[in-house]
Structures are given as C-alpha cells and as structure tokens.
Design a protein around this motif. Structure first.
Motif, short mmCIF file in Angstrom:
data_model
loop_
_atom_site.label_atom_id
_atom_site.label_comp_id
_atom_site.label_asym_id
_atom_site.label_seq_id
_atom_site.Cartn_x
_atom_site.Cartn_y
_atom_site.Cartn_z
N GLN A 118 0.07 -13.25 -4.03
CA GLN A 118 0.32 -12.05 -4.83
C GLN A 118 1.23 -12.39 -6.01
O GLN A 118 2.27 -13.03 -5.84
CB GLN A 118 0.97 -10.96 -3.97
CG GLN A 118 1.18 -9.65 -4.71
CD GLN A 118 1.89 -8.63 -3.84
OE1 GLN A 118 3.12 -8.68 -3.69
NE2 GLN A 118 1.12 -7.74 -3.24
N LEU A 123 -4.01 -5.21 -8.15
CA LEU A 123 -3.36 -4.53 -7.03
C LEU A 123 -2.35 -3.47 -7.49
O LEU A 123 -1.60 -2.94 -6.68
CB LEU A 123 -2.66 -5.55 -6.13
CG LEU A 123 -3.57 -6.58 -5.45
CD1 LEU A 123 -2.74 -7.61 -4.70
CD2 LEU A 123 -4.56 -5.90 -4.52
N GLY A 180 -3.82 -10.20 -7.11
CA GLY A 180 -4.03 -11.10 -5.99
C GLY A 180 -4.85 -12.30 -6.43
O GLY A 180 -5.77 -12.16 -7.25
#
Length: 221
Positions: free
Chosen positions: A66, A105, A182
């Motif tokens: 991430q 995300l 991600g």
C-alpha cells in the motif's frame, strides 16, 4: 589420410557456423506478490510525506503493497525491490519487460509506473493512473533508449557490458492531493544479448566428438 581428410571436411563445414555470431540469449526473471518490507527500499525523489507498507490481504490476490502519498506541491517516490541485475558481470541487456498490478484505494487517482535505477538516476515507463479495480501496467519490450528519465536531462540507462548494477521497482506520484494505491504482482524479465561464444564452444565440441569416433573406429579395425 582418410581420417584427416574427413576431419578437415567437418572443420570446413562447422567453421562458418562457429563464426556466424549469436544464437542463444539468456533470460533472468523476478516476481514478487508478497512484498515483505525488508525486500523493498523507498527513495524520496520529491515528496511531502508518504508511507509504503505491506497489507496481508485484499491484493490481487493475497498480500500487497500500500502506497500513501500526502499533499505536497508534487509527490514523487521510487520504490525499488532487492532484485538487481549487473550487466558488467551478468551480460549486456537486450531488453527489459516489467509489469505490476495497481488499484485506487482512496483519494484522487495516483500515477504509477515501472521504474529502473542505475547510479544516481531513475527512469520510468508504462506509466498510468490507478482505477477502482485492479489493472495491469506494463512496459512492453523496452530497450535502453525507451526509458524516460525521472529528472530533467537526456541520460539513458547503460545496458551494455560495461554498465553498472540496475535496480527495478516502480514510481508513485501525484499532485496536490492525498492518494492511496495498492501495488501487486511485480514482475521483471531481463533478456540478455546473445553470446557468440556459445556456438563456438558447440562447434569445438562436435569436432572433438567426430575426431574421437574416428580414432576409435580406426583402432578397432
């Protein structure tokens, strides 16, 4: 006399093959779909604050990396794996193919691209914006001239047999915004330039085999 004649005939046939040049090329591959933190290094090229962490689930599939970039005039970080290739010891590079999976995300889309580093420079290719579902970014078949220098200038990576070690990773960037992305399924394939010595060695081996067989046949009557 007959043995020498046939041996010389074989040599005459194989000589053009030995001298004809490259035939075989090598391939070195690397893949990471786990992203253990100890295997990755982050370089702050031009960024505000950021974080790069491993997440255990939710990837494509399984764990993923991430990347969070916080607001700044321009955010730009290089994330490189522990996989390196050294042309000066492993052979000159013909081309490189890289790919990874990305997903948005949170926040505006983040820009990600495949990246190589050599010396103090970074270059990128296959750049694209994240989307709400996993997508694949790829460089395609890249020679040294196809890469774009991250900073201004005209320096190109050195893929020759005198080039220094090359690191592989990705570039993450955004502008004036908070973004989370991600990263998964990081893949590298290095194709080396074929070596002429491979065929030369093969030719010598064939000649040796022919000569040995002839000697044995003669000894056996």
């Amino acid at each position: 006399m007959m043995i020498k004649l046939r041996f010389r005939s074989a040599l005459a046939i194989l000589a053009p093959l030995v001298a004809c040049g490259p035939v075989f090329a090598g391939t070195v591959s690397f893949f990471d779909g786990t992203f253990n933190p100890g295997n990755w290094t982050v370089t702050n090229i031009e960024a505000g604050s950021f974080s790069v962490t491993q997440v255990a689930s939710g990837g494509d599939p399984g764990s993923y990396q991430q990347v969070i970039l916080n607001p700044a005039t321009f955010n730009d970080i290089a994330v490189t794996s522990n996989f390196t290739y050294n042309p000066s010891t492993q052979g000159a590079i013909q081309s490189v193919i890289m790919s990874l999976s990305t997903i948005d995300l949170g926040g505006p889309a983040q820009g990600d691209g495949l990246l190589i580093g050599q010396g103090s420079h970074f270059w990128y290719a296959g750049y694209g914006s994240t989307t709400s579902s996993w997508q694949t970014l790829s460089t395609g078949n890249m020679t040294a001239s196809g890469w774009t220098l991250v900073a201004s200038g005209s320096v190109t990576p050195d893929f020759s047999s005198t080039g220094g070690p090359i690191s592989f990773g990705y570039l993450a960037a955004n502008t004036n915004s908070f973004s989370t992305a991600g990263i998964d399924n990081f893949s590298v394939r290095v194709d080396t330039i074929p070596e002429p010595v491979t065929l030369a060695t093969l030719g010598v081996g064939v000649l040796g085999t022919l000569y040995t067989r002839r000697r044995l046949k003669r000894a056996g009557g």
